[in-house]
Design a protein around this motif. Structure first.
Motif, PDB file in Angstrom:
ATOM      1  N   ILE A  55      -5.696   1.239 -49.474  1.00 28.06           N
ATOM      2  CA  ILE A  55      -6.498   1.874 -48.390  1.00 28.06           C
ATOM      3  C   ILE A  55      -5.853   1.019 -47.143  1.00 28.06           C
ATOM      4  N   ALA A  56      -6.471   1.502 -45.928  1.00 27.45           N
ATOM      5  CA  ALA A  56      -5.923   0.803 -44.971  1.00 27.45           C
ATOM      6  C   ALA A  56      -7.018  -0.186 -44.163  1.00 27.45           C
ATOM      7  N   GLY A  57      -6.560  -0.900 -43.639  1.00 23.48           N
ATOM      8  CA  GLY A  57      -7.429  -1.834 -42.823  1.00 23.48           C
ATOM      9  C   GLY A  57      -7.651  -1.504 -41.536  1.00 23.48           C
ATOM     10  N   GLY A  58      -8.119  -2.048 -40.443  1.00 24.11           N
ATOM     11  CA  GLY A  58      -8.327  -1.797 -39.101  1.00 24.11           C
ATOM     12  C   GLY A  58      -7.459  -2.043 -38.397  1.00 24.11           C
ATOM     13  N   GLN A  59      -7.166  -1.341 -37.195  1.00 21.28           N
ATOM     14  CA  GLN A  59      -5.894  -1.400 -36.336  1.00 21.28           C
ATOM     15  C   GLN A  59      -6.437  -2.040 -34.860  1.00 21.28           C
ATOM     16  N   SER A  60      -5.617  -2.796 -34.305  1.00 23.52           N
ATOM     17  CA  SER A  60      -5.796  -3.358 -32.905  1.00 23.52           C
ATOM     18  C   SER A  60      -7.170  -4.159 -33.135  1.00 23.52           C
ATOM     19  N   GLU A  61      -8.106  -3.842 -32.087  1.00 26.71           N
ATOM     20  CA  GLU A  61      -9.356  -4.419 -32.032  1.00 26.71           C
ATOM     21  C   GLU A  61     -10.414  -4.271 -33.291  1.00 26.71           C
ATOM     22  N   LEU A  62      -9.886  -3.271 -34.113  1.00 26.14           N
ATOM     23  CA  LEU A  62     -10.699  -3.207 -35.286  1.00 26.14           C
ATOM     24  C   LEU A  62     -10.338  -4.058 -36.476  1.00 26.14           C
ATOM     25  N   LYS A  63      -8.986  -4.616 -36.301  1.00 23.65           N
ATOM     26  CA  LYS A  63      -8.533  -5.533 -37.360  1.00 23.65           C
ATOM     27  C   LYS A  63      -9.661  -6.486 -38.056  1.00 23.65           C
ATOM     28  N   GLY A  64      -9.638  -6.370 -39.327  1.00 26.63           N
ATOM     29  CA  GLY A  64     -10.637  -7.070 -40.038  1.00 26.63           C
ATOM     30  C   GLY A  64     -12.115  -6.498 -40.059  1.00 26.63           C
ATOM     31  N   LYS A  65     -12.306  -5.694 -39.095  1.00 25.75           N
ATOM     32  CA  LYS A  65     -13.694  -5.140 -38.843  1.00 25.75           C
ATOM     33  C   LYS A  65     -14.008  -3.958 -39.625  1.00 25.75           C
ATOM     34  N   VAL A  66     -13.127  -3.125 -39.750  1.00 31.28           N
ATOM     35  CA  VAL A  66     -13.327  -1.777 -40.609  1.00 31.28           C
ATOM     36  C   VAL A  66     -12.226  -1.775 -41.636  1.00 31.28           C
ATOM     37  N   PHE A  67     -12.371  -0.958 -42.830  1.00 33.97           N
ATOM     38  CA  PHE A  67     -11.470  -0.574 -43.559  1.00 33.97           C
ATOM     39  C   PHE A  67     -11.492   1.007 -43.720  1.00 33.97           C
TER      40      PHE A  67
END
Ligand code: PMP
Length: 378
Positions: free
Chosen positions: A320-332
């Motif tokens: 699946i994909a992780g979060g990008q830019s400011e959402l890194k680690g905060k969403v999947f």
């Protein structure tokens, strides 16, 4: 032994028919065989774009088609409205800046859709705006924008509407002509079920006029050349022959299933995914504007989001994909786009449950899969 499952918002899984088409020996492009394939692809794309406009096929990723839009429509010093509600909206601003086009940025909170009324206000306040750059599905947040409503507020103005449909074309509805989309750009590796490598761009008569007056420097992406060539069922440069032959296969599949059925299937996959994550006590990142293309989910407080994605992929083969830019680690993000069926979702949710459980997240095992099954049984 380990099997791999791809649930990312591009690339998306390839149907066997597409893989087989790509395994054929290469042919030359200036031949009747290739011309027949190109003609079929150009016609098939009109069906998927829901347009009578020309759709040009570029040997590039989706960003190449975005760049083609900017440089074929505008000149340095022109003003364009860019809608920024995520990483890909930001790309429009960056592309404009790269060519000396002045971006007037409409910032939208990440996770929210842009208000068409706000676009209308900006256009009224600044009649210099020549183009409005928007995104159908903002892949970084999972948000879908209301392009139909945006088209209505732009159609009678001086500006052209440009839609980044890299994510979503061929998966969710985008009626290019009926919604007054002057330029639609897309890529091959998402709803069209192909590997990355093709960019697509459609141009309306209103946009074609800008194409004649634009002074941006361009060579490879000069759509005037592409237009002349397409009239002879040709391309100005060596096309991505293998990918275009594969495109014919995927377009055949799309026509067979029918766009209406494809949109319903994507809605069902998205409904099941959303029901599953909510049943696990997780929170959607964009509950008010969630797309049927990719679902962004907030990572629970005590969980390491990057580790979750990595473990699913490296230990169990479910990407699946992780979060990008400011959402890194905060969403999947779990994508349900393209060659995806209900049991792909079940596998994804089941793996998510397993890893969440191992990471100490408290929930009742099986509740996510159960909720997805219930949607599929409806
Ligand atoms: N726009 C959107 C909405 C996307 O999702 C992507 C790819 N993730 C792009 C543009 C860029 O496309 P590419 O990576 O093919 O250049």
């Amino acid at each position: 032994m380990r099997k791999n499952y791809l649930l990312t918002p591009g690339p998306t899984p390839l149907p066997p028919q597409v893989c087989q088409a790509m395994a054929q020996p290469i042919i030359h492009h200036r031949t009747p065989q290739f011309q027949a394939a190109l003609k079929e692809a150009a016609e098939g794309l009109k069906y998927v774009f829901q347009t009578q406009n020309d759709v040009f096929i570029l040997a590039s990723s989706g960003t190449g088609a975005m760049e083609a839009a900017v440089i074929n429509l505008l000149s340095a010093g022109d003003t364009a409205l860019t809608i920024q509600g995520g990483k890909f909206g930001e790309r429009w601003t960056e592309l404009c800046k790269a060519y000396g086009v002045r971006p007037e940025v409409l910032d939208v909170e990440w996770g929210k859709a842009v208000s068409p009324g706000e676009i209308e206000k900006r256009l009224k306040a600044n009649p210099k705006i020549k183009a409005v750059f928007t995104t159908l599905c903002e892949t970084s947040t999972g948000v879908v924008n209301d392009i139909k409503a945006i088209g209505k507020v732009i159609k009678d103005t001086q500006a052209v509407l440009v839609v980044d449909a890299v994510s979503g074309l061929g998966a969710i509805d985008l009626n290019t002509d009926a919604w007054f989309c002057d330029v639609v750009v897309s890529g091959s590796q998402k709803g069209l079920m192909l590997p990355p490598g093709l960019g697509f761009i459609s141009i309306s008569p209103k946009a074609a006029k800008l194409m004649e007056s634009s002074k941006c420097p361009r060579y490879y992406f000069d759509l005037r050349l592409a237009k002349k060539a397409l009239q002879q069922t040709d391309t100005p440069f060596t096309p991505a022959i293998t990918l275009i032959i594969a495109l014919d296969e995927s377009l055949k599949m799309i026509k067979e299933e029918g766009l209406g059925n494809i949109f319903l299937r994507h809605k069902k996959m998205a409904d099941a995914t959303r029901a599953a994550v909510c049943a696990l006590g997780l929170e959607l990142f964009a509950p008010g504007a969630a797309s049927d293309v990719v679902t962004a989910v907030k990572v629970p407080e005590a969980i390491d989001g990057e580790k979750l994605v990595k473990t699913m992929r490296d230990t169990y083969g479910v990407t699946i994909a992780g979060g990008q830019s400011e959402l890194k680690g905060k969403v999947f993000r779990i994508a349900h786009m393209g060659y995806i069926e209900e049991f792909d979702i079940i596998v994804g949710i089941s793996c998510l449950e397993k890893v969440l459980c191992q990471m100490g997240y408290k929930f009742q095992l099986g509740q996510g899969v159960k909720a997805a099954e219930e949607v599929f049984l409806k």
